[in-house]
Design a protein around this motif. Structure first.
Motif, PDB file in Angstrom:
ATOM      1  N   ASN B  47       0.821  -1.218   0.000  1.00  0.00           N
ATOM      2  CA  ASN B  47       0.000   0.000   0.000  1.00  0.00           C
ATOM      3  C   ASN B  47       0.851   1.263   0.000  1.00  0.00           C
ATOM      4  OD1 ASN B  47      -2.535  -1.153  -0.175  1.00  0.00           O
ATOM      5  ND2 ASN B  47      -2.683  -1.469   2.042  1.00  0.00           N
ATOM      6  N   VAL B  48       2.030   1.182   0.582  1.00  0.00           N
ATOM      7  CA  VAL B  48       2.938   2.319   0.527  1.00  0.00           C
ATOM      8  C   VAL B  48       3.434   2.508  -0.913  1.00  0.00           C
ATOM      9  CG1 VAL B  48       5.233   3.119   1.207  1.00  0.00           C
ATOM     10  CG2 VAL B  48       3.663   2.240   2.941  1.00  0.00           C
ATOM     11  N   LEU B  49       3.733   1.386  -1.563  1.00  0.00           N
ATOM     12  CA  LEU B  49       4.286   1.465  -2.919  1.00  0.00           C
ATOM     13  C   LEU B  49       3.295   2.069  -3.913  1.00  0.00           C
ATOM     14  CD1 LEU B  49       6.171  -1.940  -3.284  1.00  0.00           C
ATOM     15  CD2 LEU B  49       7.008   0.250  -2.445  1.00  0.00           C
ATOM     16  N   VAL B  50       1.971   1.846  -3.698  1.00  0.00           N
ATOM     17  CA  VAL B  50       0.991   2.345  -4.670  1.00  0.00           C
ATOM     18  C   VAL B  50       0.367   3.669  -4.253  1.00  0.00           C
ATOM     19  CG1 VAL B  50       0.409   0.094  -5.582  1.00  0.00           C
ATOM     20  CG2 VAL B  50      -0.872   0.981  -3.626  1.00  0.00           C
ATOM     21  N   GLY B  51       0.837   4.244  -3.157  1.00  0.00           N
ATOM     22  CA  GLY B  51       0.356   5.575  -2.795  1.00  0.00           C
ATOM     23  C   GLY B  51      -0.879   5.576  -1.930  1.00  0.00           C
ATOM     24  N   LYS B  52      -1.319   4.396  -1.500  1.00  0.00           N
ATOM     25  CA  LYS B  52      -2.519   4.361  -0.665  1.00  0.00           C
ATOM     26  C   LYS B  52      -2.170   4.781   0.764  1.00  0.00           C
ATOM     27  CE  LYS B  52      -6.389   1.305   0.312  1.00  0.00           C
ATOM     28  NZ  LYS B  52      -6.742  -0.103   0.451  1.00  0.00           N
TER      29      LYS B  52
END
Lengths: 397, 251
Positions: B47-52
């Motif tokens: 979720n950090v990697l996709v901006g969430k």
């Protein structure tokens, strides 16, 4: 033709034909016959059906495609009406400048309200739009009296500037001299058909905006709006920003509402705050759902249906019912008339309520779904086989 | 320098230290698996990697640009696509329309008011979408409603939707969760095939060791929010620390 495929072109041609022939279609019974009271081919009603059809077509672009349920679209209707009457007051009775202004102002208004309301979705969005519309209503009703003339409603006075008013110009709404309230009556046998300029003016605009909505439905923009309704998470992770799409849909549908409001004032040069009431917002929601949200024809059908009920059913009072049931013995007749009169005359809304409940429960796709089901039934009868041959369900038009 | 560089990332949820000094470097063109027991922080990291999610500290760089603070659609436009644990597709639309949407998104960006064009006449994009459907073996279902598909088909559809965007980095969150063995193997073949034909970096979060060891070129083991080891599959298999933290209890 016109950027449409064959099927849609045929569809559009049918819609044009139906709209142009409305004075005939809504006048099926000869004058003076017992059923003549069910005739609906008089100018005021036809105009209203076309105008609220426009309102509902626009509302459907937002609600039907994106699923965002606005409860405040009447605010734009009101803005449109005020804009047109103001142009009467300042310029003259030609309806065109007013309608242009109505579209622009309602668009700007929708941009502001949409920008704020679309920060939320679902029920919170609905409540926000409702709140903004009620605020607009209250502003129009009291605070902004200099602009809206408060509870009296905005109208044209002889003291108004009307700087473009020519000497021989009509003193009522017109389009370059074609007076909206003028009608031509055609007597054919026992039938009387009324061709009203205001209706045809509205009808031509309705066809134009219907074509516009048809194009939007078939466009990549329309596809994105349907994607918003279907799954916003996936849309986000597909690199699409849903916000500007929903805002654009909101503004477009607000402009449709403004145009409809402007047309109301083009038929009758008045604008009152009550046009912004939440009941009007609710009415367009009911029209759209009753006809079939997300379908092209549904909202128009719903609008026509409700306006017909409102005008025709409300005319059936106890005296009329007494006449119908005169063959019954007295005490029984009284009972029957009493029961029926709850649903007609002033009680027409009860009939509408029941119809709405039945449709929502049994035909979630609205009247369009009902039509679709009947068509499938007939097709099945004809083919004599039980199963539908087409793979996958195609959405109703 | 890898295509994706995660540096000193920390994330707290209340009292829970979900990510603890995470450092990760994903080499371009590789298949990198992130494994770890439940609650190890795999999903949080994704979720950090996709901006969430925005981490409390640290940096995440994709191809030299920070992804932090960007919205999911912006990160996608940078070239990162994501396959979800439960397929996220447009259920009300047809299979074809599902694949067309990412085609439009790739060509037109995050927003374009193309209200006067017609979907039907976009021959080039339709062909693109068609090819993507052939790739995942779903061309014969193009007119079906996506909601009516089987779970496996939904997953393949989602994969097609991601691939048609030609992403540079594809994140897969348990792509075989809940699948029967035969379907799992088919998915493995599909992913391997995609990786061989296109130049896509893949990051896979997975529970199933069979999938991980069949696909991954490098494996990071996450435990209690921190990377334990990072190595090749061969070395991971025999690693005592991993045995202890993960494989020991799973197998």
């Amino acid at each position: 033709m016109l950027g449409l495929n064959k099927r849609d072109t045929r569809f559009l041609l049918i819609v044009i034909a139906l709209t142009m022939l409305t004075p005939f279609i809504l006048q099926p019974f000869p004058e003076g016959s017992a059923l003549a009271q069910f005739n609906a081919g008089y100018p005021d009603l036809m105009q209203r059906i076309a105008i609220f059809g426009i309102f509902a077509i626009g509302f459907n672009i937002l609600f039907g495609l994106t699923g965002y349920l606005s409860f405040g679209h009447a605010a734009f209707l009101g803005v449109g009406s005020y804009a047109v009457v103001w142009m009467y007051k300042l310029l003259d009775y030609n309806v065109l400048p007013g309608l242009a202004l109505a579209i622009v102002t309602s668009g700007l208004f929708a941009l502001a309200i949409g920008y704020l309301s679309l920060r939320r979705s679902g029920i919170y969005f609905s409540i926000l739009t409702l709140a903004f519309a009620q605020m607009s209503f209250n502003l129009a009703y009291s605070v902004l009296t200099p602009i809206t003339n408060g509870e009296t409603g905005l109208q044209v006075y002889t003291s108004d500037p009307q700087i473009l008013l020519g000497e021989n110009e009509p003193n009522i709404p017109h389009l370059f001299g074609l007076v909206m309230s003028d009608s031509y009556k055609l007597n054919l046998g026992g039938w009387v058909f009324t061709f009203n300029i205001g209706y045809y003016f509205t009808a031509v605009i309705a066809i134009l905006v219907f074509y516009l909505s048809l194009r939007i439905f078939r466009s990549p923009f329309g596809l994105m709006l349907r994607a918003v309704k279907s799954n916003q998470t996936r849309l986000n992770y597909t690199g699409v920003n849903p916000r500007p799409y929903t805002l654009a849909a909101f503004v477009i549908s607000g402009m449709y509402a403004g145009l409809a409001g402007g047309l109301l004032a083009a038929m009758d040069p008045l604008a009152g705050a009550e046009r912004m009431q939440w009941t009007e917002s609710g009415a367009v929601v009911i029209m759209t759902i009753l006809g079939g949200a997300g379908t092209l024809m549904g909202p128009v059908l719903g609008a026509g249906f409700i306006k017909y009920l409102e005008k025709i059913f409300s005319k059936i009072n106890e005296n009329v019912l007494d006449g119908w049931f005169s063959f019954l013995p007295d005490p029984l007749r009284e009972v029957v008339v009493w029961i029926f009169s709850r649903f007609t005359g002033e009680g027409w809304a009860l009939t509408l309520g029941l119809m709405f409940m039945l449709v929502v429960i049994f035909l979630p796709g609205g009247l369009m779904e009902g039509g679709e089901r009947i068509r499938n039934l007939i097709r099945r009868r004809k083919n004599g086989s039980g199963d539908d041959a087409s793979p996958g369900r195609t959405p109703a038009e | 320098m890898g295509i994706l560089e995660v540096k000193d990332v920390n994330k707290h949820f209340g009292g829970l230290h979900a990510l603890r000094d995470v450092n990760l470097s994903i080499r371009e063109g590789s298949i990198h698996a992130i494994i770890g027991p439940n609650g190890a922080g795999k999903s949080t990291l994704l979720n950090v990697l996709v901006g969430k999610l925005v981490p409390d500290t640290g940096s995440v760089m994709f191809d030299g640009q920070s992804v932090l603070g960007r919205k999911p659609h912006e990160i996608n436009q940078m070239g990162i696509s994501r396959v979800f644990q439960t397929p996220e597709i447009f259920g009300d639309l047809t299979v074809m329309e599902n694949v067309l949407i990412p085609c439009f998104a790739r060509r037109d960006g995050a927003f374009r008011l193309h209200a006067f064009e017609t979907v039907e006449t976009e021959a080039e994009l339709i062909e693109q979408a068609e090819r993507a459907l052939v790739d995942v073996n779903m061309a014969d279902k193009r007119h079906h409603h996506a909601a009516s598909l089987s779970r496996g088909d939904k997953r393949r559809l989602e994969m097609a939707m991601c691939l048609v965007q030609k992403p540079r980095l594809l994140l897969l969150d348990e792509p075989t969760a809940g699948m029967a063995r035969a379907n799992t193997n088919r998915t493995i073949d599909l992913l391997r095939d995609i990786h061989a034909r296109r130049d896509i970096t893949m990051v896979i979060i997975e529970h199933d060791m069979h999938v991980v060891f069949s696909l991954a070129q490098r494996i990071t083991v996450l435990a209690q929010g921190t990377p334990l080891v990072e190595d090749t599959p061969e070395n991971i298999k025999g690693h005592p620390k991993v045995q202890e933290a993960y494989l020991g209890e799973a197998h």
